[in-house]
Design an enzyme around this catalytic site. Structure first.
Site, mmCIF file in Angstrom:
data_model
loop_
_atom_site.group_PDB
_atom_site.id
_atom_site.type_symbol
_atom_site.label_atom_id
_atom_site.label_comp_id
_atom_site.label_asym_id
_atom_site.label_seq_id
_atom_site.Cartn_x
_atom_site.Cartn_y
_atom_site.Cartn_z
ATOM 1 N N GLY A 24 -0.556 -13.519 -19.468
ATOM 2 C CA GLY A 24 0.014 -13.324 -18.137
ATOM 3 C C GLY A 24 -1.107 -13.283 -17.113
ATOM 4 C CB THR A 76 2.899 -13.425 -15.102
ATOM 5 O OG1 THR A 76 2.129 -12.296 -15.511
ATOM 6 C CG2 THR A 76 2.252 -14.083 -13.900
ATOM 7 C CE1 TYR A 126 12.219 -15.950 -16.909
ATOM 8 C CE2 TYR A 126 10.301 -15.132 -18.101
ATOM 9 C CZ TYR A 126 11.426 -15.926 -18.048
ATOM 10 O OH TYR A 126 11.755 -16.708 -19.121
ATOM 11 N N GLY A 128 9.351 -11.793 -5.874
ATOM 12 C CA GLY A 128 9.040 -11.363 -4.501
ATOM 13 C C GLY A 128 7.674 -11.791 -4.036
ATOM 14 C CD GLU A 150 9.166 -7.523 -2.658
ATOM 15 O OE1 GLU A 150 9.096 -6.713 -3.585
ATOM 16 O OE2 GLU A 150 8.759 -8.689 -2.758
ATOM 17 C CG HIS A 175 14.474 -4.838 -9.281
ATOM 18 N ND1 HIS A 175 15.476 -5.108 -8.378
ATOM 19 C CD2 HIS A 175 13.337 -5.357 -8.748
ATOM 20 C CE1 HIS A 175 14.956 -5.770 -7.348
ATOM 21 N NE2 HIS A 175 13.664 -5.931 -7.553
ATOM 22 N NE ARG A 235 11.345 -2.643 -6.673
ATOM 23 C CZ ARG A 235 10.532 -3.538 -7.115
ATOM 24 N NH1 ARG A 235 9.936 -3.362 -8.265
ATOM 25 N NH2 ARG A 235 10.290 -4.612 -6.413
ATOM 26 C CG HIS A 270 11.687 -4.557 -12.431
ATOM 27 N ND1 HIS A 270 11.919 -5.908 -12.583
ATOM 28 C CD2 HIS A 270 10.759 -4.433 -11.432
ATOM 29 C CE1 HIS A 270 11.162 -6.572 -11.709
ATOM 30 N NE2 HIS A 270 10.447 -5.707 -11.023
ATOM 31 N NE ARG A 329 5.823 -2.356 -10.185
ATOM 32 C CZ ARG A 329 6.320 -3.514 -9.763
ATOM 33 N NH1 ARG A 329 5.614 -4.290 -8.960
ATOM 34 N NH2 ARG A 329 7.518 -3.910 -10.119
HETATM 35 P P1 FAD Z 1 2.731 -10.486 -18.894
HETATM 36 O O1 FAD Z 1 2.738 -11.430 -17.787
HETATM 37 O O2 FAD Z 1 4.048 -9.941 -19.297
HETATM 38 O O3 FAD Z 1 2.065 -11.182 -20.174
HETATM 39 C C1 FAD Z 1 2.156 -10.581 -21.436
HETATM 40 C C2 FAD Z 1 1.482 -11.461 -22.468
HETATM 41 O O4 FAD Z 1 1.221 -10.695 -23.633
HETATM 42 C C3 FAD Z 1 2.296 -12.647 -22.938
HETATM 43 O O5 FAD Z 1 1.448 -13.763 -23.035
HETATM 44 C C4 FAD Z 1 2.735 -12.269 -24.355
HETATM 45 O O6 FAD Z 1 2.901 -13.351 -25.247
HETATM 46 C C5 FAD Z 1 1.549 -11.440 -24.782
HETATM 47 N N1 FAD Z 1 1.859 -10.503 -25.867
HETATM 48 C C6 FAD Z 1 2.633 -9.397 -25.838
HETATM 49 N N2 FAD Z 1 2.657 -8.815 -27.058
HETATM 50 C C7 FAD Z 1 1.883 -9.570 -27.863
HETATM 51 C C8 FAD Z 1 1.523 -9.499 -29.241
HETATM 52 N N3 FAD Z 1 1.979 -8.525 -30.056
HETATM 53 N N4 FAD Z 1 0.715 -10.456 -29.756
HETATM 54 C C9 FAD Z 1 0.256 -11.471 -28.974
HETATM 55 N N5 FAD Z 1 0.549 -11.583 -27.667
HETATM 56 C C10 FAD Z 1 1.361 -10.643 -27.124
HETATM 57 N N6 FAD Z 1 5.390 -7.800 -9.747
HETATM 58 C C11 FAD Z 1 4.904 -8.049 -8.518
HETATM 59 O O7 FAD Z 1 3.817 -7.566 -8.161
HETATM 60 N N7 FAD Z 1 5.598 -8.852 -7.666
HETATM 61 C C12 FAD Z 1 6.791 -9.416 -7.991
HETATM 62 O O8 FAD Z 1 7.369 -10.149 -7.205
HETATM 63 C C13 FAD Z 1 7.318 -9.137 -9.271
HETATM 64 N N8 FAD Z 1 8.528 -9.639 -9.631
HETATM 65 C C14 FAD Z 1 8.967 -9.448 -10.908
HETATM 66 C C15 FAD Z 1 10.157 -10.049 -11.310
HETATM 67 C C16 FAD Z 1 10.586 -9.948 -12.609
HETATM 68 C C17 FAD Z 1 11.862 -10.595 -13.030
HETATM 69 C C18 FAD Z 1 9.797 -9.215 -13.550
HETATM 70 C C19 FAD Z 1 10.236 -9.102 -14.972
HETATM 71 C C20 FAD Z 1 8.635 -8.584 -13.146
HETATM 72 C C21 FAD Z 1 8.209 -8.701 -11.824
HETATM 73 N N9 FAD Z 1 7.031 -8.096 -11.405
HETATM 74 C C22 FAD Z 1 6.560 -8.334 -10.147
HETATM 75 C C23 FAD Z 1 6.175 -7.392 -12.347
HETATM 76 C C24 FAD Z 1 5.052 -8.330 -12.804
HETATM 77 O O9 FAD Z 1 5.559 -9.633 -12.915
HETATM 78 C C25 FAD Z 1 4.473 -7.912 -14.138
HETATM 79 O O10 FAD Z 1 4.178 -6.549 -14.131
HETATM 80 C C26 FAD Z 1 3.189 -8.676 -14.426
HETATM 81 O O11 FAD Z 1 3.420 -10.054 -14.308
HETATM 82 C C27 FAD Z 1 2.679 -8.357 -15.807
HETATM 83 O O12 FAD Z 1 1.601 -9.202 -16.096
HETATM 84 P P2 FAD Z 1 0.745 -8.981 -17.411
HETATM 85 O O13 FAD Z 1 -0.322 -9.989 -17.377
HETATM 86 O O14 FAD Z 1 0.379 -7.561 -17.524
HETATM 87 O O15 FAD Z 1 1.775 -9.255 -18.614
HETATM 88 C C1 SIN Z 2 11.194 -8.304 -6.570
HETATM 89 O O1 SIN Z 2 10.922 -9.445 -6.228
HETATM 90 O O2 SIN Z 2 12.109 -7.637 -6.113
HETATM 91 C C2 SIN Z 2 10.339 -7.685 -7.616
HETATM 92 C C3 SIN Z 2 9.082 -7.295 -7.010
HETATM 93 C C4 SIN Z 2 8.328 -6.368 -7.913
HETATM 94 O O3 SIN Z 2 8.793 -6.000 -8.985
HETATM 95 O O4 SIN Z 2 7.248 -5.963 -7.504
#
Ligand code: FAD
Ligand code: SIN
Length: 532
Positions: A11, A43, A45, A48, A115, A243, A291, A352, A387
């Site tokens: 991510g 990430t 998905y 916002g 937001e 959320h 939120r 969320h 958050r």
């Molecule tokens: P992730 O992007 O979830 O990546 C996780 C990675 O870990 C993946 O590659 C997965 O395969 C790997 N992984 C997990 N477990 C294992 C394992 N056991 N072995 C090997 N690999 C593994 N935040 C904002 O700031 N703004 C927004 O607009 C926003 N909108 C959102 C909308 C939605 C629908 C969602 C679900 C979240 C949103 N968030 C938003 C939150 C934000 O997207 C996430 O917190 C952030 O993207 C997390 O990034 P990350 O790199 O920590 O993990």
């Molecule tokens: C959203 O777009 O409402 C999600 C934003 C976030 O989780 O930070």
């Protein structure tokens, strides 16, 4: 396999870190592991956008800091808030330089969204698919580095420490050290060991512990659970963010489609079953309150009216603007027969975001030596008890950078540990009945939803813990006897996550931010984190 830097997760957190390390250390090897496809992440998905101060004429660091602290309800670490808000600006510039395309006004200025909890328009976005834009940008960028190897379908099972060398390790053992991981190669269906000098956990969230979540199926809290098993410190797990506005589709569980909060930022209004706008009864900031407040208000309205959802009214919004800013939402609503210009969108809260996680210091260092954590799986102190919207992507970039700075400083002083034994699968057999796993998962998700949701009580938490105990015993028995599969590992990890959420919730004798317990409705004077 041996690698200098091991990154678990692709991510925003894992990829940003890998890119920086690869650029700075061309002679070192970097391996990124993912459990499914590289782009399948939380990430991807994100809708916002990324919060950050870019319009210094109207906005300021002080305002963003204040909004973050207010949302966090007294539990943020002010030092970390300042770091993220101020350093975030540089990180945003960096990702724009790598190619991320954020929407602009006709004037050429960035089109900033708003937001819940934000006092100013400060959210950079790419339509309503910001995460996809960021994920694709980063995946393209890493291809430029021959020293990065990205391996999909490698499911990390456990972190290797002195425990695997035969030493007895407890939470109070000093200098627990990470030597790499055991990983299930899903193509060969075989457990392999990967020895690393430095390991970054960037495994994202744990929304799948609840019945309905905005998170994809990969979000099973693996990093938190494996760090806890390795006796690392885990913090503030009770703060699960629901959320307020996931699309409600009757009878559907699992991943729910998100209706971004930015829709309310552009004028969307929440209405109850009688069509009444109700947020003014709960908070003066109405639909744009933080939120936790909006989700609790919706929960209350659903309970009062005996409904499974409320509505988001977008009918008064400029429809041309709506389609332009939210094409993905418009398309989804249209596909299920909702004309947003005439009909209200049914919405309900869904799990969320996990505000707590692996306890990390200001350089992203966990309590285990040579093990770093950043992104959603980490607890840095930024979010406190709740958050602020769109601060997560920002935090991931800032802390990926900090993890990079600290780990490249240390890498040359670390040796590979050559004495790690192979995985021992003796005495295990292929699972006879997968139904045992799927049924336990359903039970877990239901009990967490029913007893550990938006509103909690002591009795509900106690019930949840008893049921979790039973699930834990049954699943551990299965794990000892069965060959490892991702389904079994995920179930085991989610049970651990459930346990950590409930245990932390039981420790908190107050209601603060996202944790609301009717047996302790007020805030305690003692402001503290729960560390397990
Ligand atoms: P992730 O992007 O979830 O990546 C996780 C990675 O870990 C993946 O590659 C997965 O395969 C790997 N992984 C997990 N477990 C294992 C394992 N056991 N072995 C090997 N690999 C593994 N935040 C904002 O700031 N703004 C927004 O607009 C926003 N909108 C959102 C909308 C939605 C629908 C969602 C679900 C979240 C949103 N968030 C938003 C939150 C934000 O997207 C996430 O917190 C952030 O993207 C997390 O990034 P990350 O790199 O920590 O993990
Ligand atoms: C959203 O777009 O409402 C999600 C934003 C976030 O989780 O930070």
């Amino acid at each position: 396999m041996k690698t200098d830097f091991l990154v678990i997760g692709s991510g925003i957190a894992g990829l940003t870190y890998a890119l920086k390390v690869a650029r700075d250390c061309p002679d070192k090897s970097i391996t990124i592991l993912t459990k499914t496809e590289s782009e399948e992440t939380n990430t991807k998905y994100a809708q916002g956008g990324v919060a950050g101060v870019t319009d210094f004429a109207k906005d300021s660091f002080e305002k963003h800091i204040e909004d973050t602290l207010v949302a966090g309800d007294g539990l943020c670490n002010p030092e970390v808030v300042e770091i993220v808000v101020k350093e975030g600006v540089e990180r945003i510039k960096e990702i724009i330089n790598w190619g991320a395309d954020f929407d602009k006004e006709n004037s050429g200025e960035y089109a900033l969204g708003k937001e819940g909890g934000h006092s100013e328009f400060r959210i950079l976005h790419h339509k309503d698919v910001t995460g996809k834009e960021i994920e694709n940008t980063l995946l393209e960028e890493i291809e430029k580095f021959p020293n990065i190897q990205l391996i999909n379908h490698y499911f990390v099972v456990d972190i290797i420490t002195q425990h695997h060398l035969g030493y007895l390790i407890t939470k109070s053992t000093p200098d627990i050290e990470c030597f790499g991981v055991y990983v299930l190669n899903l193509q060969k269906n075989k457990i392999e060991k990967i020895i690393s000098k430095i390991t970054l956990v960037a495994t994202g969230g744990n929304g799948q512990v609840y019945r309905t979540t905005t998170n994809p199926s990969i979000a099973t809290g693996d990093g938190v659970a494996m760090t806890y098993r390795a006796k690392g410190r885990i913090e503030n797990m009770e703060f699960i963010q629901f959320h307020p506005t996931a699309l409600y589709e009757a009878g559907k569980s699992g991943q729910a489609f998100l209706i971004t909060e930015a829709v309310r930022g552009d004028g969307g209004i929440l209405r109850n079953a009688h069509g009444e706008a109700f947020m003014e009864n709960y908070d003066e900031r109405k639909d744009l309150a933080p939120r936790d407040i909006v989700a609790r208000a919706i929960d209350q309205e659903m309970k009062i009216n005996g409904t499974e959802h409320v509505f988001l009214d977008c009918t008064k919004m400029n429809q041309e603007k709506f389609v332009h800013h939210f094409p993905n939402i418009y398309e989804k609503c249209t596909s299920i027969g909702i004309d947003v210009s005439k009909q209200f969108i049914p919405v309900a809260p869904a799990a969320h975001y996990s505000c707590g996680g692996i306890k990390a210091d200001v350089w992203g260092r966990s309590s285990i030596k040579n093990l770093y954590a950043c992104g959603e799986c980490a607890s840095t102190g930024l979010h406190g008890a709740n958050r602020l919207a769109s601060n997560s992507l920002l935090e991931a970039m800032v802390f990926a950078h900090r993890c990079y700075l600290d780990s490249v400083k240390n890498i040359d002083s670390i040796q590979f540990n050559e004495g790690i034994p192979d995985w021992n699968a003796k005495g295990t057999n292929a699972p006879k009945e997968m139904i045992l796993i799927t049924q336990s998962l359903k039970e877990l998700q239901l009990l967490m939803t029913d007893y550990v949701g938006i509103v909690r009580t002591n009795v509900r938490l106690e019930r949840a813990m008893k049921r979790l105990d039973l699930l834990h015993i049954e699943t551990e028995k299965l794990y000892q006897a069965t060959s490892v599969s991702p389904q079994l590992c995920e179930l085991r990890n989610l049970i651990t996550v459930g346990y950590l959420i409930v245990k932390s919730a039981q420790f908190r004798h107050e209601s603060r931010g996202l944790h609301f317990n009717t047996d302790y409705p007020g805030k305690s004077d003692l402001v503290q984190n729960v560390v397990l």
